[in-house]
Design a protein around this motif. Structure first.
Motif, short mmCIF file in Angstrom:
data_model
loop_
_atom_site.label_atom_id
_atom_site.label_comp_id
_atom_site.label_asym_id
_atom_site.label_seq_id
_atom_site.Cartn_x
_atom_site.Cartn_y
_atom_site.Cartn_z
N ILE A 1 -14.98 -1.58 2.41
CA ILE A 1 -14.93 -3.36 1.71
C ILE A 1 -14.88 -3.84 2.41
O ILE A 1 -15.54 -4.48 2.51
N ARG A 2 -13.45 -3.37 2.87
CA ARG A 2 -13.12 -4.40 3.71
C ARG A 2 -13.85 -4.48 5.78
O ARG A 2 -14.23 -5.79 5.95
N LEU B 1 -18.33 3.40 2.18
CA LEU B 1 -18.94 2.73 1.09
C LEU B 1 -19.10 3.41 0.13
O LEU B 1 -19.15 3.55 -0.97
N ARG C 1 -7.91 6.76 1.81
CA ARG C 1 -8.52 4.79 1.51
C ARG C 1 -9.93 4.44 2.20
O ARG C 1 -9.33 3.61 2.52
N SER D 1 0.91 -1.34 -0.10
CA SER D 1 0.02 -0.14 -0.03
C SER D 1 1.15 1.18 -0.14
O SER D 1 0.50 1.72 -0.59
N ARG E 1 -12.56 4.51 0.69
CA ARG E 1 -13.70 3.45 0.28
C ARG E 1 -12.77 1.28 0.54
O ARG E 1 -13.68 0.95 0.71
N GLU E 2 -11.38 1.34 0.47
CA GLU E 2 -11.13 0.83 0.74
C GLU E 2 -11.38 -0.30 2.33
O GLU E 2 -11.67 -1.03 2.20
#
Lengths: 441, 252
Positions: free
Chosen positions: A332-333, A438, A326, A13, A328-329
């Motif tokens: 998602i996680r 999200l 990040r 990352s 959004r990441e």
């Protein structure tokens, strides 16, 4: 996910923003290098001082004559000039009255030109007893030391220091030859082995150099050179009378050093109107040096700590940017099953990778301290000789000493800084609402 | 509602009972969901429809354990998850649910196979056969040749296939799809729907939010929401005949 996998993920990352990560690493690198370098320099200086003090001997007490200041010297001044310092009677009194002393060695010292044919040096004529050599751990390289027979017979013999012998006799063998000290001639009977400088004592700032010394029997010194010394200063001659320059007393047990020094002080106090002597206890000096070193190290760690703090703030800044980027990441996680704790761990791993890389590189640069100092020294010596010669010898001879604890501490602190400054961004990442995260563009 | 599901012997995998959710928006309250009850049985394929603001996103978020209802129960895998804490909900998402999003939501710095692997890293205890399962799923969705590619190197349809494989990797009880074809052209949309249909035939339970009628027609049941209430439930196709679910699921 295993820790190794997490660290690898963190590294990947971070590689997305190479420059940004590199700058954060640089901040920590500088901090860690600063810790190691500064501590190494400090250790080098204090090691030097300690070695010099240790050379004086931990069980010895050094009593030195000191020239009183101008005002107080007027009282003792007479038409014979001023008279100060330790007396031969002081020596007798110390030897007879202080029971804990196992040995005491008197010494008289004066600057004199020493020549042999066209070779001359500004020498330091030292009148001493046979014990002096053992006391100062001066070993005889060739010939013999001053003996009791020399003392009794007022012999005109001299033992040269290694450097003095080398300068006065560049080609010939000095043994058996005559050198001129002041106006008198002396036969060379021995050459002392090389000896490094000892610590400064008795108010003089320079370390005791042994390389210009020429040793003659104390009795001969008194008979030939005498107690009175004419010096030419600022156009007027000055007459000084000094009987002994220094008495070195040695006690049997290190525990008795302090008490013995007190006895000597009170003994001298009774017979001296002014304080024209100094009692120096190398053990005290050593303790002072230890305290100084500790203080010095604390100071250096403080400075280095500040630079690590700055590095840590750099890391926090970058991690906050990363977390926002990040979002959004993170969403998602979280949706795919990551708990808050796992998100915290993920971002903490990234800061630890950043700080750890900085720490490792910092340690690597830390090892370059010695070569760098040597390089700078050679460069200054070569290109700025006048600056170089103006530097005090302590700096010219400085050998940085890498302290293993500083390397471990610097690395641990850098990782600690990473964790400390990573916690806030990581918690911020974890506390996001997954639905909001999200939706984040 | 149960009378619409003739095969009563099929296991109920998820069920919400009397669930309400209220949002406060700018001073006045919005009833996003108002006393909604519905069961999802194994092998169901439900399309949730409704105009914007009808509560379909809220319902999907609740089903996905991303949000908690203000009142009512949500029984998932035999447990009421409505009042569970954040950590437990995370574990339940990771263990029992699979997500498919409109914008695929792949992690950009990870490769195809690594993206499929993500849910596995949050399994406690870990599922056996991790990487192998990912490879099998990649093959299933037709992406065996692109395992090392980054999401940016794939078309939208391919990205959604990766997302579907990712949603299957933890062998979930329910797959939740939020407008899975919303970003795709018609041809690709139907390819994706073919894939979901195949999964459903194999016994997977799918709940999908969509606003496109032709996509909704591909489901077995259509639930229409209006103002936070269930308006109609219509059966498009008969429910999946009873399959020995575990065997079918193991294939995927």
């Amino acid at each position: 996910m295993s820790l190794l996998q997490q660290l690898r993920l963190g590294f990947r990352s971070l590689m997305l923003h190479k420059l940004r990560s590199a700058l954060a690493v640089l901040g920590i690198l500088i901090g860690v290098t600063a810790v190691i370098w500064l501590v190494a320099m400090g250790e080098g200086v204090s090691y030097q001082a300690q070695q010099q003090i240790k050379d004086l001997g931990a069980t010895s007490i050094i009593i030195r004559s000191i020239k009183p200041s101008e005002e107080s010297s007027r009282d003792v001044g007479s038409r014979f000039g001023i008279s100060y310092g330790l007396l031969r009677d002081d020596y007798e009194r110390i030897v007879t009255n202080v029971p804990t002393i196992s040995r005491a060695v008197p010494m008289r010292e004066i600057s004199r030109e020493v020549r042999h044919r066209e070779y001359a040096i500004d020498g330091q004529a030292i009148g001493c007893t046979p014990d002096y050599f053992g006391m100062n751990r001066l070993t005889i390289a060739r010939g013999r030391a001053i003996s009791e027979v020399d003392m009794k017979g007022y012999a005109n013999v001299v033992v040269l220091a290694w450097e003095a012998a080398r300068k006065l006799f560049p080609i010939e063998d000095p043994l058996g030859r005559a050198v001129q000290i002041g106006t008198e001639f002396y036969v060379v009977v021995g050459i002392a082995a090389e000896r490094t400088a000892a610590a400064a004592i008795g108010g003089s700032l320079d370390a005791r150099q042994y390389d210009r010394d020429v040793y003659i029997p104390l009795s001969t010194f008194r008979a030939r050179i005498g107690d009175r010394v004419f010096t030419l200063r600022a156009g007027t001659t000055q007459l000084e009378t000094v009987e002994l320059t220094q008495i070195t007393a040695v006690v049997e047990d290190m525990k008795e050093v302090d008490a013995t020094a007190d006895i000597i002080r009170s003994l001298l106090q009774r017979y001296h109107k002014s304080v024209d002597y100094a009692v120096v206890v190398p053990k005290e000096l050593l303790e002072q040096a230890e305290t100084m070193r500790a203080m010095f190290n604390v100071l250096l760690l403080l400075i280095a700590g500040i630079s690590l703090l700055v590095g840590g703030i750099g890391i926090m800044n970058i991690m906050l940017a990363t977390v926002t980027e990040r979002t959004r990441e993170i969403g998602i996680r979280r949706a795919l099953g990551a708990t808050k704790g796992e998100i915290v761990r993920q971002f903490l791993c990234e800061t630890v990778v950043l700080a750890g890389t900085g720490g490792l590189l910092g340690v690597a640069f830390g090892f370059l301290c010695g070569p760098t100092v040597n390089g700078v020294r050679m460069a200054v010596g070569a290109f700025l000789p006048e600056v170089w010669s103006a530097l005090p010898p302590n700096i010219r001879n400085l050998e940085p000493r890498l302290a293993p604890w500083s390397i471990i501490a610097a690395f641990a602190i850098s990782v600690g800084v990473g964790i400390l400054f990573g916690i806030y961004p990581a918690r911020r990442a974890a506390s996001m609402d997954p639905i909001e995260a999200l939706r984040h563009e | 509602m149960n009378e619409l599901q003739p095969t009563v012997d099929r296991e109920i995998v998820a069920s919400i009972v009397g669930v309400s959710k209220v949002y406060k928006l700018g001073g006045h309250t919005v009833r996003a969901l108002d006393n909604v009850s519905i069961d999802f049985r194994q092998g169901d394929f439900v399309a949730i429809m409704g105009s914007s603001g009808s509560g379909k996103s809220t319902l999907l978020n609740l089903l996905g354990c991303l949000d908690r209802p203000d009142s009512g129960q949500y029984i998932l895998a035999g447990r009421d998850v409505a009042a569970m804490d954040d950590e437990t909900l995370s574990r339940i998402r990771g263990r029992y649910l699979g997500f498919i999003f409109q914008s695929y939501n792949l992690i950009q710095q990870l490769s195809v196979v690594e993206n499929i692997e993500v849910p596995l890293s949050y399994q406690r205890p870990p599922l056996p056969g991790g990487r192998e399962r990912c490879l099998k799923l990649a093959e299933l969705v037709g992406l065996s040749g692109r395992l090392g590619h980054r999401p940016t190197e794939l078309s939208g349809g391919q990205q959604q296939r990766v997302a579907i494989a990712r949603a299957l990797v933890n062998n979930p009880h329910v797959i939740l799809a939020d407008e899975p074809t919303g970003n795709l052209d018609t041809a690709t949309s139907h390819e994706i729907m073919d894939l979901l249909d195949a999964l459903n035939r194999a016994g997977r339970t799918i709940v999908m939010v969509t606003h496109e009628n032709d996509i909704a027609e591909r489901a077995r049941r259509i639930v229409r929401l209006r103002d936070g209430r269930i308006d109609t439930i219509s059966e498009v196709r008969p429910a999946l005949p009873v399959v020995s679910g575990s065997i079918a699921l193991e294939r995927l």
